[in-house]
Motif scaffolding. Sequence first.
Motif, PDB file in Angstrom:
ATOM      1  N   SER A  21     160.492  45.983 -16.008  1.00 38.11           N
ATOM      2  CA  SER A  21     159.909  47.298 -15.749  1.00 38.11           C
ATOM      3  C   SER A  21     159.769  48.121 -17.015  1.00 38.11           C
ATOM      4  O   SER A  21     159.240  49.232 -16.973  1.00 38.11           O
ATOM      5  N   ARG A  22     160.238  47.601 -18.169  1.00 36.89           N
ATOM      6  CA  ARG A  22     160.101  48.347 -19.420  1.00 36.89           C
ATOM      7  C   ARG A  22     159.819  47.391 -20.555  1.00 36.89           C
ATOM      8  O   ARG A  22     160.179  46.219 -20.523  1.00 36.89           O
ATOM      9  N   LEU A  23     159.144  47.912 -21.563  1.00 37.03           N
ATOM     10  CA  LEU A  23     158.841  47.143 -22.769  1.00 37.03           C
ATOM     11  C   LEU A  23     158.930  48.075 -23.961  1.00 37.03           C
ATOM     12  O   LEU A  23     158.263  49.111 -24.009  1.00 37.03           O
ATOM     13  N   ARG A  24     159.761  47.707 -24.925  1.00 38.33           N
ATOM     14  CA  ARG A  24     159.918  48.501 -26.146  1.00 38.33           C
ATOM     15  C   ARG A  24     159.187  47.783 -27.288  1.00 38.33           C
ATOM     16  O   ARG A  24     159.509  46.637 -27.611  1.00 38.33           O
ATOM     17  N   VAL A  25     158.220  48.459 -27.859  1.00 38.80           N
ATOM     18  CA  VAL A  25     157.395  47.879 -28.916  1.00 38.80           C
ATOM     19  C   VAL A  25     157.562  48.705 -30.185  1.00 38.80           C
ATOM     20  O   VAL A  25     157.580  49.933 -30.134  1.00 38.80           O
ATOM     21  N   ALA A  26     157.668  48.010 -31.314  1.00 40.65           N
ATOM     22  CA  ALA A  26     157.649  48.673 -32.619  1.00 40.65           C
ATOM     23  C   ALA A  26     156.494  48.067 -33.405  1.00 40.65           C
ATOM     24  O   ALA A  26     156.314  46.851 -33.414  1.00 40.65           O
ATOM     25  N   ARG A  47     150.317  44.558 -15.653  1.00 42.39           N
ATOM     26  CA  ARG A  47     151.656  45.001 -15.254  1.00 42.39           C
ATOM     27  C   ARG A  47     151.662  46.529 -15.096  1.00 42.39           C
ATOM     28  O   ARG A  47     152.204  47.234 -15.942  1.00 42.39           O
ATOM     29  N   PRO A  48     151.065  47.052 -14.054  1.00 45.92           N
ATOM     30  CA  PRO A  48     150.955  48.509 -13.913  1.00 45.92           C
ATOM     31  C   PRO A  48     152.296  49.216 -13.759  1.00 45.92           C
ATOM     32  O   PRO A  48     152.386  50.422 -13.989  1.00 45.92           O
ATOM     33  N   ASP A  49     153.352  48.484 -13.375  1.00 45.82           N
ATOM     34  CA  ASP A  49     154.648  49.119 -13.162  1.00 45.82           C
ATOM     35  C   ASP A  49     155.550  49.044 -14.386  1.00 45.82           C
ATOM     36  O   ASP A  49     156.693  49.520 -14.334  1.00 45.82           O
ATOM     37  N   THR A  50     155.073  48.457 -15.469  1.00 45.88           N
ATOM     38  CA  THR A  50     155.894  48.349 -16.676  1.00 45.88           C
ATOM     39  C   THR A  50     155.713  49.588 -17.542  1.00 45.88           C
ATOM     40  O   THR A  50     154.596  49.929 -17.928  1.00 45.88           O
ATOM     41  N   ARG A 208     162.614  33.752 -27.952  1.00 45.44           N
ATOM     42  CA  ARG A 208     161.178  33.805 -27.689  1.00 45.44           C
ATOM     43  C   ARG A 208     160.858  34.897 -26.679  1.00 45.44           C
ATOM     44  O   ARG A 208     161.570  35.041 -25.669  1.00 45.44           O
ATOM     45  N   PRO A 209     159.822  35.715 -26.928  1.00 48.31           N
ATOM     46  CA  PRO A 209     159.500  36.808 -25.996  1.00 48.31           C
ATOM     47  C   PRO A 209     159.322  36.328 -24.561  1.00 48.31           C
ATOM     48  O   PRO A 209     158.739  35.262 -24.311  1.00 48.31           O
ATOM     49  N   ALA A 210     159.831  37.119 -23.622  1.00 47.15           N
ATOM     50  CA  ALA A 210     159.726  36.810 -22.200  1.00 47.15           C
ATOM     51  C   ALA A 210     159.218  38.037 -21.461  1.00 47.15           C
ATOM     52  O   ALA A 210     159.218  39.150 -21.992  1.00 47.15           O
ATOM     53  N   GLY A 211     158.788  37.826 -20.222  1.00 47.66           N
ATOM     54  CA  GLY A 211     158.349  38.940 -19.388  1.00 47.66           C
ATOM     55  C   GLY A 211     157.182  39.692 -20.000  1.00 47.66           C
ATOM     56  O   GLY A 211     156.233  39.091 -20.521  1.00 47.66           O
ATOM     57  N   PRO A 212     157.210  41.024 -19.974  1.00 44.51           N
ATOM     58  CA  PRO A 212     156.084  41.801 -20.497  1.00 44.51           C
ATOM     59  C   PRO A 212     155.860  41.602 -21.996  1.00 44.51           C
ATOM     60  O   PRO A 212     154.727  41.697 -22.464  1.00 44.51           O
TER      61      PRO A 212
END
Length: 224
Positions: A21-26, A47-50, A208-212
């Motif tokens: 439900s969340r994604l932190r991007v830098a 992913r409209p709910d992320t 390795r990145p997973a999910g969103p």
Amino acid sequence: VVEAAEAFDAGAQALRGRRDSRLRVAASMTIAEYLLPGWLIALRGQRPDTAVSLHAGNSAVVAERVLAHEADLGFVEGLTVPEGLDSAVIAQDRLVVAVAPGHPWARRTKGVAAAELASTPLILRERGSGTRQVLDAALASAGGLAEPLLELASTTAVKAAALSGAGPCVLSELAVGDELGARRLVEVPVSGAPLDRALRAVWPTGARPAGPARDLLSLTHRRI
């Protein structure tokens, strides 16, 4: 036993749901300003709910945040990837020397050589930025960069200073494409200095990145 297994499965699904439900991007400044908006719009369609949070900074700061697990995925522009991070090239980019139309370099048909560029005070990004790292390396054999005319912490500020006629700037072609097309800035060809660079996604080694984060990484390959 069955009830315990069902409870475990429900707990695992809830944990996955919270993580997804969340994604932190830098992201470094150029990528944050000129590429990420399109990727994030596409991700929202999937992913409209992320909920996505974005921290924009120079490449060194991005690497630090990913290494500290303060970001799930990072995007950098430098020549190298710090120890402790894995990476994937997502695009190729090119640095451009640009001046206002009234600058003497705007009338040069052959542009400038690396040595002249190196000895000229330029409007530059700060140390730690991917743009500065690439330029430092490109001009090392020509004596290194002269003391900057201006040293600024954002792509937008560097571009604004060049547009005002203060002096030559060096930025990604992504950042100055509109201004070059409208002739508000003029590209100055450079000989003897390699100004190409790779744009990379980065994440902690072995994770390795997973999910969103995985979905966003996939979108970068589709849309460049």
